[in-house]
Design a protein around this motif. Sequence first.
Motif, mmCIF file in Angstrom:
data_model
loop_
_atom_site.group_PDB
_atom_site.id
_atom_site.type_symbol
_atom_site.label_atom_id
_atom_site.label_comp_id
_atom_site.label_asym_id
_atom_site.label_seq_id
_atom_site.Cartn_x
_atom_site.Cartn_y
_atom_site.Cartn_z
ATOM 1 N N UNK A 191 66.379 42.556 48.475
ATOM 2 C CA UNK A 191 66.866 43.750 49.155
ATOM 3 C C UNK A 191 65.861 44.169 50.236
ATOM 4 N N UNK A 192 66.315 44.841 51.279
ATOM 5 C CA UNK A 192 65.372 45.371 52.276
ATOM 6 C C UNK A 192 64.356 46.285 51.602
ATOM 7 N N UNK A 193 63.162 46.380 52.142
ATOM 8 C CA UNK A 193 62.111 47.183 51.472
ATOM 9 C C UNK A 193 62.452 48.665 51.426
ATOM 10 N N UNK A 213 57.494 46.445 51.235
ATOM 11 C CA UNK A 213 57.323 45.853 52.572
ATOM 12 C C UNK A 213 56.207 44.811 52.542
ATOM 13 N N UNK A 214 55.080 45.186 51.927
ATOM 14 C CA UNK A 214 53.950 44.250 51.863
ATOM 15 C C UNK A 214 54.302 43.011 51.042
ATOM 16 N N UNK A 215 55.061 43.214 49.959
ATOM 17 C CA UNK A 215 55.416 42.075 49.097
ATOM 18 C C UNK A 215 56.319 41.090 49.852
ATOM 19 N N UNK A 216 57.270 41.606 50.607
ATOM 20 C CA UNK A 216 58.160 40.728 51.377
ATOM 21 C C UNK A 216 57.380 40.027 52.495
ATOM 22 N N UNK A 217 56.510 40.775 53.142
ATOM 23 C CA UNK A 217 55.696 40.180 54.203
ATOM 24 C C UNK A 217 54.835 39.046 53.656
#
Length: 504
Positions: free
Chosen positions: A176-178, A184-188
């Motif tokens: 899912x979008x952050x 956000x950091x985990x997806x990045x």
Amino acid sequence: MTNRPFPRWAACVAGMSLLVAACAGGEKTQPTQPTGGSTHQGVEVTVLTFTGPQIAEPLQRRAPDFARRTGAKIKVVTVPFSDLYDKILADLATGTNSYDAFVFDPQWMGDFVPPGYLEDITDRVQGDQALKWNDIAPFFRDFSASYKGRTYTIPLDGDFQMVYYRSDLLKRDGLKPPATWDEYLAIAQRYNGKDLNGDGKADYGSCIAKKRAAQSYWISWSIAGSYLQGKGTSQGAFFDVDTMKPLVNNEGFAAALDVYKKTTQYAPADELNLDVGDTRGLFTSGRCALSVDWGDIGTLAVDPKTSTVQDKVGAVVLPGSRRVLDRATGRLVDCSPTTCPHAVDGVNHAPFAAFGGWSGAINAAVDQKVKDAAFDFLSYMSAPGQSNVDVTLGKTGFNPYRVSQFENIDLWVKAGMSKGAAENYLGAIRDSLQSPNMILDLRTPKSAQYQGVVLDTALAQFLAGEISLDATMKQIEAGWEKITNDEGRDTQKQAYTASLNIQR
């Protein structure tokens, strides 16, 4: 004390779908200025703005058409963004008056309106049928364009910062979008170093403009906002409204600085030298999984000349935090119905109306015939016939700000977005506008010094590793306190609280 009717625009903002119907009056795009006229024959208007190429592009492109319609010659002069504020102030304060109109950051009105440098256009905008003033969304009409209840600018752009993500990647991987900055950091981290565009090269988890003396420092507050403001727009996110003490030396701001710096771990090696134009190019060439930006990426992503991520981009309201600053102690506390009354699923979001949108203003000292031509040019640029096209073009730098632009999906489909992409893009902006915890841009005298000098300098030194996190907070606090004391604490407090429409 209430200087401007916050409830009027807030009520409209609070229900954007209703806002569209209730505030627009169902207006449709139609021609604006008369054609083939000589209303301003022989008049030359010099407009100052920044180098761009965005923002200057639509002014320069449409100037010949305006000349054919009215006879007025429009000369667009550009300077780097870092010089624009000083250039305008010097021209007006010295009485040089080299420039007749300005397309600038409306938050600078705090320095330009009190001395009488800008023309009051309150009555004029209301009476201009071609401008269709009431089609401009209430937030941009009643906050961005206004200072202490009077109108001094015509909006040409609507600005909110959002997070952009590669929708194809997240869908493929079931993500899912952050919703939070930790996510956000985990997806990045997950996508950093992976090939995201199929060219065989390692790409980046996050691309955020961090160049000094540019337009980067606004993004830092897009991260900080949810840690600092939990109780609604009128609480303010820059200063304590009771003491005018800066909110920059506490656990909330420290957490935000930590996130801000950590994003560089998943970014291009030269990110500290990248301006928004650079990061937008990286994102639309498929090299970034995430970015934080104004509305520009949404329209640039559909340009077949430059984008490799058409229909692969999603936008979402700025991520938030599950903890928020307790201003009495300076400590972070868990969100609760009391500390974060507007939280969604326990996450406090604070979407930032950063910059407020490029807007046009008129030099109050120039001849009346020049003022008239300048007003008509700005009105022509903002009128639906022009702006409803320009906001769909990535090259302009203009983002939606009119009700008709949110209402008419066909505008966006015609520009190349799929219907789904258009609804997602406009929905992210709508979520930001609807938020009762939206952060308003700093609107006080010397806002350019608070942010463009003190904040920008400290952030650059912090990111470069020249000063510690603790030293960064202390440096910003000391710099902001000096400005406040120099200008007068009561004066600054009054301007700040008035901008937030605090009820007392």
